[in-house]
Design a protein around this motif. Structure first.
Motif, mmCIF file in Angstrom:
data_model
loop_
_atom_site.group_PDB
_atom_site.id
_atom_site.type_symbol
_atom_site.label_atom_id
_atom_site.label_comp_id
_atom_site.label_asym_id
_atom_site.label_seq_id
_atom_site.Cartn_x
_atom_site.Cartn_y
_atom_site.Cartn_z
ATOM 1 N N LYS A 86 0.854 -1.183 0.000
ATOM 2 C CA LYS A 86 0.000 0.000 0.000
ATOM 3 C C LYS A 86 0.894 1.239 0.000
ATOM 4 C CE LYS A 86 -3.098 -2.513 3.131
ATOM 5 N NZ LYS A 86 -3.748 -2.490 4.469
ATOM 6 N N PRO A 87 0.381 2.354 -0.472
ATOM 7 C CA PRO A 87 1.198 3.579 -0.439
ATOM 8 C C PRO A 87 1.715 3.902 0.959
ATOM 9 C CG PRO A 87 -0.690 3.905 -1.854
ATOM 10 C CD PRO A 87 -0.883 2.557 -1.208
ATOM 11 N N GLU A 88 0.956 3.564 1.971
ATOM 12 C CA GLU A 88 1.388 3.850 3.349
ATOM 13 C C GLU A 88 2.515 2.937 3.816
ATOM 14 O OE1 GLU A 88 -1.743 3.317 2.299
ATOM 15 O OE2 GLU A 88 -2.913 2.168 3.788
ATOM 16 N N ASP A 89 2.882 1.943 3.022
ATOM 17 C CA ASP A 89 4.047 1.109 3.319
ATOM 18 C C ASP A 89 5.344 1.771 2.854
ATOM 19 O OD1 ASP A 89 2.092 -1.761 2.430
ATOM 20 O OD2 ASP A 89 2.621 -1.094 4.461
ATOM 21 N N THR A 90 5.227 2.895 2.162
ATOM 22 C CA THR A 90 6.411 3.611 1.696
ATOM 23 C C THR A 90 7.269 4.046 2.880
ATOM 24 O OG1 THR A 90 5.339 4.416 -0.317
ATOM 25 C CG2 THR A 90 7.221 5.683 0.504
ATOM 26 N N ALA A 91 8.539 3.635 2.853
ATOM 27 C CA ALA A 91 9.440 3.921 3.972
ATOM 28 C C ALA A 91 10.823 3.369 3.646
ATOM 29 C CB ALA A 91 8.932 3.280 5.261
ATOM 30 N N VAL A 92 11.784 3.762 4.452
ATOM 31 C CA VAL A 92 13.080 3.090 4.443
ATOM 32 C C VAL A 92 12.971 1.908 5.402
ATOM 33 C CG1 VAL A 92 15.538 3.282 4.922
ATOM 34 C CG2 VAL A 92 14.309 5.226 3.928
ATOM 35 N N TYR A 93 13.331 0.743 4.913
ATOM 36 C CA TYR A 93 13.241 -0.479 5.704
ATOM 37 C C TYR A 93 14.635 -0.857 6.199
ATOM 38 C CZ TYR A 93 8.390 -1.178 4.447
ATOM 39 O OH TYR A 93 7.029 -1.025 4.327
ATOM 40 N N TYR A 94 14.734 -1.084 7.500
ATOM 41 C CA TYR A 94 16.005 -1.401 8.142
ATOM 42 C C TYR A 94 15.971 -2.802 8.731
ATOM 43 C CZ TYR A 94 16.718 3.687 8.147
ATOM 44 O OH TYR A 94 16.858 4.999 7.784
ATOM 45 N N CYS A 95 17.075 -3.524 8.600
ATOM 46 C CA CYS A 95 17.212 -4.772 9.334
ATOM 47 C C CYS A 95 18.089 -4.497 10.554
ATOM 48 C CB CYS A 95 17.821 -5.872 8.474
ATOM 49 S SG CYS A 95 19.373 -5.474 7.649
ATOM 50 N N ALA A 96 17.872 -5.286 11.587
ATOM 51 C CA ALA A 96 18.569 -5.065 12.847
ATOM 52 C C ALA A 96 18.812 -6.389 13.540
ATOM 53 C CB ALA A 96 17.758 -4.140 13.744
ATOM 54 N N ALA A 97 19.823 -6.415 14.400
ATOM 55 C CA ALA A 97 20.157 -7.625 15.155
ATOM 56 C C ALA A 97 20.339 -7.284 16.621
ATOM 57 C CB ALA A 97 21.426 -8.259 14.606
ATOM 58 N N GLY A 98 19.880 -8.183 17.465
ATOM 59 C CA GLY A 98 20.036 -7.993 18.898
ATOM 60 C C GLY A 98 19.848 -9.302 19.607
#
Length: 121
Positions: A86-98
Motif C-alpha cells: 500500500k502507499p502507506e508502506d512507503t518507507a526506508v526499511y532497516y534490518c537489525a540484530a540484537g
C-alpha cells in the motif's frame, strides 16, 4: 556484526517485494533479527522479528498476513517478503540484530543502512 539490506525499489500498490539483509561478522544462534521501517517525518516502526536459531516470528497487527520474515542459516541472510503493498508502506526499511525478542528498536544493537521502498497508488 554487519548488516547489508537490499531489495527495495519503486512498486505499484498491490505488488510484492522481497527485501534481503546479508549478515556478516560474528553471529550468535541466540540472535534476534528484526525489520523496522521509517517513513519521512515519522518514528521508526517495528514490522517483524525472528529468533535466528528456532525461527519463531513476531509481527504487529498492522502487517500481519502481508509481511513474512524468514532467514537462511546457510546463506546468513534475513528476508522480509512484503505483499499487497500500500502507499502507506512507503518507507526506508532497516534490518537489525540484537538479543531481545522485542518490537522496540532500542535493544537492537546492530543496524543495516536501510533500503527504500516506494509504493505508488
Amino acid at each position: 556484526v554487519q548488516l547489508q539490506a537490499s531489495g527495495g525499489g519503486l512498486v505499484q500498490a498491490g505488488d510484492s517485494l522481497r527485501l534481503s539483509c546479508e549478515v556478516s561478522g560474528r553471529t550468535f544462534s541466540s540472535h534476534v533479527m528484526g525489520w523496522f521501517r521509517q517513513a519521512p517525518g515519522k518514528e521508526r516502526e517495528f514490522v517483524a522479528a525472528i529468533r535466528w536459531s528456532i525461527g519463531s516470528t513476531y509481527y504487529p497487527d498492522s502487517v500481519k498476513g502481508r509481511f513474512t520474515i524468514s532467514r537462511d542459516n546457510v546463506k546468513n541472510t534475513l528476508y522480509l517478503q512484503v505483499s499487497s503493498l500500500k502507499p502507506e508502506d512507503t518507507a526506508v526499511y532497516y534490518c537489525a540484530a540484537g538479543f531481545v525478542f522485542t518490537n522496540i528498536p532500542t535493544p537492537y544493537t546492530y543496524w543495516g543502512q536501510g533500503t527504500l521502498v516506494t509504493v505508488s497508488s
